[in-house]
Design a protein around this motif. Structure first.
Motif, PDB file in Angstrom:
ATOM      1  N   PHE A   8      37.265  42.781  36.263  1.00  0.00           N
ATOM      2  CA  PHE A   8      38.193  43.455  35.563  1.00  0.00           C
ATOM      3  C   PHE A   8      37.686  44.655  34.755  1.00  0.00           C
ATOM      4  CE2 PHE A   8      36.160  40.869  32.339  1.00  0.00           C
ATOM      5  CZ  PHE A   8      36.498  41.418  31.349  1.00  0.00           C
ATOM      6  N   VAL A   9      38.828  45.549  34.593  1.00  0.00           N
ATOM      7  CA  VAL A   9      38.230  46.833  33.686  1.00  0.00           C
ATOM      8  C   VAL A   9      39.292  47.486  33.202  1.00  0.00           C
ATOM      9  CG1 VAL A   9      38.541  48.473  35.824  1.00  0.00           C
ATOM     10  CG2 VAL A   9      36.952  48.828  34.165  1.00  0.00           C
ATOM     11  N   PRO A  28      28.389  45.333  49.638  1.00  0.00           N
ATOM     12  CA  PRO A  28      27.804  45.146  50.881  1.00  0.00           C
ATOM     13  C   PRO A  28      28.002  43.547  51.252  1.00  0.00           C
ATOM     14  CG  PRO A  28      26.518  46.723  49.801  1.00  0.00           C
ATOM     15  CD  PRO A  28      27.741  46.264  48.752  1.00  0.00           C
ATOM     16  N   ILE A  29      27.944  42.653  50.485  1.00  0.00           N
ATOM     17  CA  ILE A  29      27.832  41.264  50.785  1.00  0.00           C
ATOM     18  C   ILE A  29      29.580  40.540  50.441  1.00  0.00           C
ATOM     19  CG2 ILE A  29      25.375  40.875  50.546  1.00  0.00           C
ATOM     20  CD1 ILE A  29      25.919  39.389  47.773  1.00  0.00           C
ATOM     21  N   CYS A  30      30.349  41.231  49.975  1.00  0.00           N
ATOM     22  CA  CYS A  30      31.646  40.674  49.973  1.00  0.00           C
ATOM     23  C   CYS A  30      32.485  41.339  51.196  1.00  0.00           C
ATOM     24  CB  CYS A  30      32.120  41.323  48.483  1.00  0.00           C
ATOM     25  SG  CYS A  30      31.377  40.912  47.038  1.00  0.00           S
ATOM     26  N   ASP A  31      33.401  40.528  51.367  1.00  0.00           N
ATOM     27  CA  ASP A  31      34.276  40.583  52.512  1.00  0.00           C
ATOM     28  C   ASP A  31      35.573  41.205  51.739  1.00  0.00           C
ATOM     29  OD1 ASP A  31      33.288  39.427  54.807  1.00  0.00           O
ATOM     30  OD2 ASP A  31      33.072  37.875  53.480  1.00  0.00           O
ATOM     31  N   GLU A  32      36.037  41.112  50.559  1.00  0.00           N
ATOM     32  CA  GLU A  32      36.860  41.713  49.834  1.00  0.00           C
ATOM     33  C   GLU A  32      36.621  41.793  48.266  1.00  0.00           C
ATOM     34  OE1 GLU A  32      40.606  39.313  49.521  1.00  0.00           O
ATOM     35  OE2 GLU A  32      39.692  37.703  48.382  1.00  0.00           O
ATOM     36  N   MET A  33      37.055  42.641  47.621  1.00  0.00           N
ATOM     37  CA  MET A  33      36.730  42.943  46.161  1.00  0.00           C
ATOM     38  C   MET A  33      38.095  42.974  45.469  1.00  0.00           C
ATOM     39  SD  MET A  33      34.095  43.475  44.089  1.00  0.00           S
ATOM     40  CE  MET A  33      34.348  43.494  42.392  1.00  0.00           C
ATOM     41  N   ILE A  34      38.402  42.014  44.746  1.00  0.00           N
ATOM     42  CA  ILE A  34      39.511  42.266  43.809  1.00  0.00           C
ATOM     43  C   ILE A  34      39.253  42.900  42.346  1.00  0.00           C
ATOM     44  CG2 ILE A  34      41.404  40.730  42.711  1.00  0.00           C
ATOM     45  CD1 ILE A  34      41.051  40.584  45.745  1.00  0.00           C
ATOM     46  N   VAL A  35      39.941  43.991  42.018  1.00  0.00           N
ATOM     47  CA  VAL A  35      39.578  44.603  40.536  1.00  0.00           C
ATOM     48  C   VAL A  35      40.986  44.635  39.996  1.00  0.00           C
ATOM     49  CG1 VAL A  35      38.952  46.646  39.868  1.00  0.00           C
ATOM     50  CG2 VAL A  35      38.076  46.051  41.961  1.00  0.00           C
ATOM     51  N   SER A  36      40.907  43.831  38.844  1.00  0.00           N
ATOM     52  CA  SER A  36      42.121  43.846  37.941  1.00  0.00           C
ATOM     53  C   SER A  36      41.784  44.907  37.088  1.00  0.00           C
ATOM     54  CB  SER A  36      42.027  42.458  37.211  1.00  0.00           C
ATOM     55  OG  SER A  36      43.070  42.429  36.090  1.00  0.00           O
ATOM     56  N   VAL A  37      42.720  46.078  37.051  1.00  0.00           N
ATOM     57  CA  VAL A  37      42.908  47.267  36.205  1.00  0.00           C
ATOM     58  C   VAL A  37      43.900  47.061  35.286  1.00  0.00           C
ATOM     59  CG1 VAL A  37      43.056  49.659  36.398  1.00  0.00           C
ATOM     60  CG2 VAL A  37      42.068  48.565  38.369  1.00  0.00           C
ATOM     61  N   THR A  78      39.853  37.690  33.459  1.00  0.00           N
ATOM     62  CA  THR A  78      38.878  37.541  34.453  1.00  0.00           C
ATOM     63  C   THR A  78      39.787  36.561  35.345  1.00  0.00           C
ATOM     64  OG1 THR A  78      36.905  37.758  33.140  1.00  0.00           O
ATOM     65  CG2 THR A  78      36.896  36.304  34.737  1.00  0.00           C
ATOM     66  N   ASP A  79      40.426  35.790  34.831  1.00  0.00           N
ATOM     67  CA  ASP A  79      41.185  34.765  35.450  1.00  0.00           C
ATOM     68  C   ASP A  79      42.410  35.356  36.379  1.00  0.00           C
ATOM     69  OD1 ASP A  79      39.743  32.756  34.708  1.00  0.00           O
ATOM     70  OD2 ASP A  79      41.041  32.030  33.305  1.00  0.00           O
ATOM     71  N   LYS A  80      42.924  36.469  35.785  1.00  0.00           N
ATOM     72  CA  LYS A  80      43.894  37.079  36.784  1.00  0.00           C
ATOM     73  C   LYS A  80      43.245  37.685  37.974  1.00  0.00           C
ATOM     74  CE  LYS A  80      46.662  38.741  32.723  1.00  0.00           C
ATOM     75  NZ  LYS A  80      47.267  40.041  32.146  1.00  0.00           N
ATOM     76  N   ALA A  81      41.916  38.196  37.985  1.00  0.00           N
ATOM     77  CA  ALA A  81      41.314  38.725  39.080  1.00  0.00           C
ATOM     78  C   ALA A  81      40.870  37.658  40.044  1.00  0.00           C
ATOM     79  CB  ALA A  81      40.109  39.453  38.793  1.00  0.00           C
TER      80      ALA A  81
END
Length: 292
Positions: A8-9, A28-37, A78-81
């Motif tokens: 989150f950010v 590189p080692i993630c299949d997806e990246m969830i970013v809570s903005v 954090t929990d939202k992401a």
């Protein structure tokens, strides 16, 4: 095995968070990246979009600034992401906006995920920490800095962020059973231009204190942030992550520290000595159960 990164950010540009480096260090080692903005005073959303990876999934949020106790809003975000992680992911790799993983440790982290994938007793993986302070040359080494924390959790929907988002627990408030990975997280939250560090510290007070107390504490940061008040530092002899190199080259302030100087009480000097001799940190806070 499927791995989802999440973070989150908010106000990343305003407060100079290395969020792009954080995200790209684990991609590189993630299949997806969830970013809570979170809704920001700057173009943090545009910054995240500029990374340009198809793995990144952005969710836009509005922080509840009324949550003014114990850093709770950080755990909520954090929990939202975490909630947006795909249901078919096996592991969730958490990274905060001022943390970066050195590329040399990615194989060990991924191997740990593989090793414990089918061991249901292991609910999370523990990473070691290096806390940089004042500049990229020094790491904090006194006992007030945590030495390890959970950064990989099993995607069983039974885990949530704990307190101020430093770690995790089960939803019924039980510590997680974890295995230690021989890998370090590099924490850069205390390496910023002094005027930016001052602004960040003043803003962050709002996450922990109510208005009246917060305003009093903010007065401590009227002048430029003084890094020299630190109690103990050690020289950093290794290399920084490749994704951090451009940031290292942009440093525009100077901080020098005599590592022989230890501003510790007699009690803490003794504890420091015991830890250096035995590796045992007396009274260490551990928000996890370490499996042998």
């Amino acid at each position: 095995m499927k791995v989802s990164g999440f973070t989150f950010v908010r106000n990343a540009i305003k407060f100079d968070y290395p969020i792009v480096e954080a995200i790209t260090s684990i991609l590189p080692i993630c299949d997806e990246m969830i970013v809570s903005v979170g809704k920001s005073d700057d173009d943090t959303l545009g910054l995240i979009k500029s990374i340009g990876s198809p793995k990144i999934k952005i969710i836009e949020t509005v922080w509840d600034d009324s949550l003014r106790e114990g850093g709770k809003v950080l755990a909520v975000e954090t929990d939202k992401a975490l909630a947006a992680v795909s249901s078919d992911s096996d592991w969730c790799f958490y990274i905060q906006g001022d943390e970066v993983v050195h590329e040399q440790y990615l194989p060990a982290i991924r191997q740990g995920m593989k090793d414990y994938l089918n061991d249901s007793k292991v609910e999370g993986l523990l990473l070691k920490y290096r806390h940089f302070y004042g500049s990229y040359q020094y790491v904090a080494d006194s006992q007030k800095w945590y030495r390890q924390e959970i950064r990989v959790i099993r995607n069983n929907k039974n885990v949530s962020s704990y307190r101020d988002a430093q770690g995790f627990r089960t939803i019924d408030n039980q510590k997680l059973n974890v295995k230690m990975i021989d890998a370090y997280m590099f924490h850069y939250g205390w390496v910023k231009p002094p005027e930016v560090q001052k602004a960040k510290m003043k803003s962050s007070i709002n996450f922990w204190e109510k208005d009246e107390i917060a305003e009093k504490k903010k007065k401590e940061y009227e002048d430029t942030f003084d890094y020299s008040g630190i109690d103990s530092l050690a020289s950093f002899e290794g290399t920084h992550p490749a994704v951090m190199q451009a940031r290292l080259e942009r440093v525009n302030w100077q901080f020098d520290f005599d590592i022989r100087e230890k501003k510790l009480s007699l009690k803490n000097k003794l504890r420091f000595l015991i830890e250096n001799l035995t590796g045992w940190r007396i009274g260490e806070y551990r928000n996890f159960r370490l499996l042998k």
